[in-house]
Scaffold this active site. Structure first.
Site, PDB file in Angstrom:
ATOM      1  N   GLY A 243      30.478  43.648  30.356  1.00  0.00           N
ATOM      2  CA  GLY A 243      31.783  43.891  30.973  1.00  0.00           C
ATOM      3  C   GLY A 243      31.656  44.514  32.340  1.00  0.00           C
ATOM      4  N   ASN A 244      32.762  44.986  32.854  1.00  0.00           N
ATOM      5  CA  ASN A 244      32.742  45.671  34.154  1.00  0.00           C
ATOM      6  C   ASN A 244      33.792  46.776  34.138  1.00  0.00           C
ATOM      7  OD1 ASN A 244      35.351  44.611  35.345  1.00  0.00           O
ATOM      8  ND2 ASN A 244      34.286  42.693  34.862  1.00  0.00           N
ATOM      9  N   ARG A 245      33.909  47.502  35.236  1.00  0.00           N
ATOM     10  CA  ARG A 245      34.692  48.734  35.224  1.00  0.00           C
ATOM     11  C   ARG A 245      36.153  48.558  35.664  1.00  0.00           C
ATOM     12  NH1 ARG A 245      31.333  52.721  38.615  1.00  0.00           N
ATOM     13  NH2 ARG A 245      32.957  54.144  37.933  1.00  0.00           N
ATOM     14  N   SER A 246      36.601  47.328  35.776  1.00  0.00           N
ATOM     15  CA  SER A 246      37.990  47.133  36.221  1.00  0.00           C
ATOM     16  C   SER A 246      38.986  47.695  35.187  1.00  0.00           C
ATOM     17  CB  SER A 246      38.263  45.640  36.425  1.00  0.00           C
ATOM     18  OG  SER A 246      39.633  45.441  36.666  1.00  0.00           O
TER      19      SER A 246
END
Ligand code: CTP
Length: 421
Positions: free
Chosen positions: A213-216
């Site tokens: 995933g990512n931090r958005s």
């Protein structure tokens, strides 16, 4: 200079618990430079004191057709207004206004104005869903009244449902878009437009427990969805964060998790969109295989093969609908302008919103952002560190600029087709 400098606004307050939020709206209007004349109904005064509005507004609160020094107070207020906003609007106000009744100062003022009117309903879900109320709202909207909200959320008495007053930020955005800094009164400047917004970071499963995933956080995309709806657009919001998505009338939320789900949702809903805002952080790669059960430490270090996902924006760029404006987002840590320019070109889009996520207070998870807006005609606008709703307003202004340019040119970005639908 405030965005509403010099504009005369009548702030009508009716008798609902949300009347206390009208105080915040009053303060924000005055902060934006507007001259605010409050008008309260008898019901409103049961919830909040007129002294509060007297202290914050630009002139004394008026409550009666008979009290004011001016012999005809409703015409003084109605004729002198650049805009009338009713916040909150009760079911009774909606019915009276629809029927043309003018039994008190506020309804008489509504009858006596030719200025744009913004109505912000707030009531219990059962009341809001009554066919009579819905019909009144539809008729008012057909007559050109801008309806802002209500939202879904906590209501008086601990109930939860549709009927909560729209956020003051959204009410201000609607007023701002109607009055505009040029003083034009064109109605919500996105009325009649369809906007597709994506928000949040996609999650690509490795196994039933873990994902890439990512931090958005989805905050900027959600702020865009709220702002576009407040400006009159019909909004679809494809998001990986449905729990924090705007739960307001005018925004349809489509929940997704993976890049593939986002691609399906966007590509099947984009054909009629006038503006697509790809604010989501979409994974570029996903695991080739998803393990059926949880990977265990004891099984050793896993080797996870990745494969590319569909570049949704590039796909839209190749097959866009006539007249459609495509806006991409670029979260960078180095060479902001150069990276953003090359994404603008490689994806065949009209505008890119770039931010340096290594800067303090910018991007992922923050309530603030600072962005550089680049468009295909070489235009560049820097939006300094601001609240995400303010960044959203600037992005929508720029996207509308692209839309108008495309339409003036007879079609978007070289399609040369008639874009009026
Ligand atoms: N995007 C997309 N589909 C993808 C990946 C990204 O539509 N599979 C969109 C994002 O929503 C965003 C823009 O493309 O609007 C970001 O461009 P991209 O070059 O993909 O950014 P990064 O993934 O950050 O690329 P890089 O790692 O090369 O910086």
């Amino acid at each position: 200079m405030g965005a509403l400098d010099g504009h005369r606004i009548v702030l009508g307050v009716t008798g609902g618990i949300a009347a206390y939020k009208a105080i915040e709206v009053c303060r924000r209007l005055v902060d934006a430079g507007a001259h605010v004349a409050p008008v309260m109904t008898g019901g409103a005064m049961r919830f909040v004191g007129r002294a509060t509005f007297d202290a914050l507004a630009s002139e004394t609160t008026q409550v009666s057709l008979w009290d004011e020094e001016h012999p005809v107070p409703h015409t003084r207020l109605g004729q002198g207004a650049d805009l009338v906003v009713v916040c909150p609007a009760t079911a009774r106000l909606l019915a009276d206004y629809r029927m043309g009744r003018s039994g008190d100062l506020l309804t008489a003022t509504l009858m006596a104005t030719r200025a744009p009117v913004v109505v912000c309903p707030a009531m219990h879900t059962e009341m809001w869903e009554q066919p009579a109320v819905q019909e009144n709202v539809s008729v008012l909207a057909e007559r050109g009244v801008t309806i802002v909200g209500p939202e879904h959320g906590r209501l008086a008495g601990g109930d939860v449902g549709a009927g909560r007053l729209a956020d003051p930020v959204d009410i201000l955005a609607a007023i701002d878009s109607i009055l505009g800094s040029d003083g034009s009164t064109s109605g919500g400047d996105m009325a009649g437009l369809e906007v597709l917004v994506t928000a949040g970071g996609t999650r690509e499963p490795i196994c039933p427990v873990r994902y890439v995933g990512n931090r958005s956080s989805g905050k900027q995309g959600h702020a865009l969805a709220r702002a576009a709806a407040a400006r009159g657009a019909k909004v679809r919001c494809v998001t990986t964060q449905p729990e924090t998505a705007p739960d307001i009338i005018g925004v349809q939320v489509l929940a997704v998790e993976t890049a593939a789900e986002m691609a399906t949702a966007v590509l099947s809903n984009s054909a009629t969109a006038d503006i697509v805002l790809m604010a989501a952080a979409v994974a570029d790669f996903r695991p080739v295989e998803v393990a059926g059960s949880k990977l265990k430490k004891a099984d050793g270090t896993p080797e996870i093969m990745l494969e590319p996902t569909t570049d949704i924006l590039a796909e839209l760029g190749r097959n866009r609908s006539p007249g459609q404006v495509l806006v991409g987002f670029a979260a960078e840590t180095d060479d902001l302008r150069q990276n953003a320019t090359s994404k603008l070109e490689s994806k065949g889009i009209d505008m890119i919103v770039a931010n340096d996520v290594s800067a303090s207070g910018v991007g992922f998870g923050h309530d603030t952002n600072a962005v550089l807006l680049l468009d295909r005609s070489g235009g560049a606008t820097e939006v300094p560190l601001s609240e995400k709703h303010q960044v959203a307003a600037a992005v929508l202004d720029a996207a509308l600029g692209c839309l108008h340019n495309a339409r003036d040119a007879g079609g978007a970005t070289g399609h040369g087709e008639d874009v009026n639908r």
